[in-house]
Design an enzyme around this catalytic site. Structure first.
Site, PDB file in Angstrom:
ATOM      1  N   ARG A 117       3.573  63.252 -20.807  1.00 54.08           N
ATOM      2  CA  ARG A 117       3.416  63.165 -22.248  1.00 54.08           C
ATOM      3  C   ARG A 117       3.326  65.020 -22.759  1.00 54.08           C
ATOM      4  O   ARG A 117       2.844  65.799 -22.017  1.00 54.08           O
ATOM      5  CB  ARG A 117       2.377  62.533 -22.776  1.00 54.08           C
ATOM      6  N   HIS A 172       9.484  63.340 -25.112  1.00 48.33           N
ATOM      7  CA  HIS A 172       9.583  61.762 -24.561  1.00 48.33           C
ATOM      8  C   HIS A 172      10.651  61.296 -24.228  1.00 48.33           C
ATOM      9  O   HIS A 172      10.851  60.537 -23.418  1.00 48.33           O
ATOM     10  CB  HIS A 172       9.004  60.928 -25.952  1.00 48.33           C
ATOM     11  N   ARG A 232      10.452  62.031 -20.454  1.00 50.08           N
ATOM     12  CA  ARG A 232       9.533  61.031 -19.952  1.00 50.08           C
ATOM     13  C   ARG A 232      10.383  59.733 -19.899  1.00 50.08           C
ATOM     14  O   ARG A 232      10.096  59.144 -18.767  1.00 50.08           O
ATOM     15  CB  ARG A 232       8.294  60.967 -20.804  1.00 50.08           C
ATOM     16  N   HIS A 243       0.080  54.350 -17.858  1.00 51.02           N
ATOM     17  CA  HIS A 243       0.050  53.348 -18.548  1.00 51.02           C
ATOM     18  C   HIS A 243      -1.347  52.171 -18.318  1.00 51.02           C
ATOM     19  O   HIS A 243      -1.319  51.930 -17.076  1.00 51.02           O
ATOM     20  CB  HIS A 243       1.057  52.506 -18.485  1.00 51.02           C
ATOM     21  N   TYR A 269      10.813  49.787 -19.482  1.00 54.59           N
ATOM     22  CA  TYR A 269      11.825  50.664 -18.658  1.00 54.59           C
ATOM     23  C   TYR A 269      12.450  49.789 -17.814  1.00 54.59           C
ATOM     24  O   TYR A 269      13.504  50.347 -16.828  1.00 54.59           O
ATOM     25  CB  TYR A 269      11.168  51.711 -18.011  1.00 54.59           C
TER      26      TYR A 269
END
Length: 320
Positions: free
Chosen positions: A162, A255, A258, A281, A290
């Site tokens: 992040r 992002h 990421r 997460h 994803y």
């Protein structure tokens, strides 16, 4: 234009004493991040303003809110077009506030327990494909700032960081020999992530020129032109410029890198749990976004793997 009866106004006078006591509890006892504390304050103050604007139609204050009142507030926000994700966060803020009120004997129930926000369509993240990123990362540059920017892009993509995690990295957090990096993620949770060979090479190049920019006692891995720790907004602006100078029309932001990291890793490995751990997460449901593999790729795998999908070799025609 006159204000609608259910529309909060900036002029409303409210008492936020208990909210501020709760905020102090979050900041000093639970030691939550400044960003998280600010979100709690924003959510609860907004609800309190809305309540005060309702007059006699609602409870006198947020501390006396009931389930029906919360439902009316959520419905009002939904009519404004607020996303289900934001509404769920606001309900979470209320639940946390009431847990604290119960602990302080200032409430007898938690009216937000069990309430759920309306679901919003989930947007799939945009990504770069591996070839696009490879083409962007190949050109070498001798300018110290561009060397730094390349190292940041490589590290974003290599480790799925992040933005807040990248700017908080100190020199001692990365083990170049082992290819590991320690980061502090959301909720002050620490995790270790691998650093790929290309990212290590880019960081080595940056470390060679870093002393010319960094203040003598600065611990941050990435510093600005002024010598101190680089600011998140500076990173965003530099990545935008970095992409433009390399001729891509796609907007480049942290992002996106990421997302690309997670998507490419999941497509290659199929290991959702590992990707969850690497991204930091707390809930695997967050990682499941994803799993949006390209349908043509899925169809190709299906055609090659499923026994009823594989084409059989043509048999000679008995009639010839």
């Amino acid at each position: 234009m006159p204000t609608r009866p259910d529309e909060p106004t900036a002029q409303t006078s409210i008492d936020t004493t208990r909210i501020e006591r709760f905020i102090a509890h979050l900041a000093h006892e639970r030691r939550l991040s400044e960003h998280t504390v600010r979100a709690y304050r924003h959510d609860l103050t907004q609800i309190a303003v809305w309540l005060a604007d309702q007059g006699e139609r609602e409870a006198e204050s947020i501390e006396r809110l009931d389930e029906a009142g919360i439902r009316r507030y959520t419905a009002w926000r939904h009519r404004q077009g607020i996303s289900g994700k934001t509404l769920q966060r606001e309900l979470s803020s209320l639940r946390g506030f009431y847990r604290w009120l119960l602990r302080e004997n200032q409430a007898v129930a938690n009216p937000a327990v069990g309430l759920r926000a309306p679901k919003s369509p989930r947007k799939l993240p945009h990504t770069f494909d591996a070839d696009q990123l490879g083409a962007l990362l190949d050109p070498a540059d001798e300018d110290p700032l561009m060397i730094r920017d390349t190292a940041m892009v490589e590290l974003f993509y290599s480790s799925g960081l992040r933005l807040a995690e990248l700017v908080s990295i100190d020199l001692g957090d990365i083990d170049m020999s082992e290819g590991e990096l320690g980061v502090i993620g959301k909720g002050s949770k620490s995790r270790r992530v691998p650093v790929g060979q290309k990212a290590r090479e880019a960081i080595e190049r940056w470390l060679a020129v870093r002393p010319a920019l960094a203040d003598r006692d600065e611990r941050a891995l990435f510093v600005s032109l002024r010598g101190g720790r680089i600011h998140p907004r500076t990173v965003e602006k530099r990545l935008e410029r970095w992409a433009v100078e390399r001729g891509t029309s796609q907007h480049l932001h942290p992002h996106l890198l990421r997302h690309s990291f997670a998507t490419h890793l999941l497509e290659s490995s199929g290991d959702l749990r590992a990707v969850q751990e690497l991204l930091g997460h707390a809930d695997i449901g967050t990682t499941q976004i994803y799993t949006h593999l390209d349908f043509q790729h899925l169809a190709q795998v299906y055609d090659q793997a499923h026994p009823r999908a594989r084409k059989k070799a043509a048999k000679p025609d008995d009639r010839t």
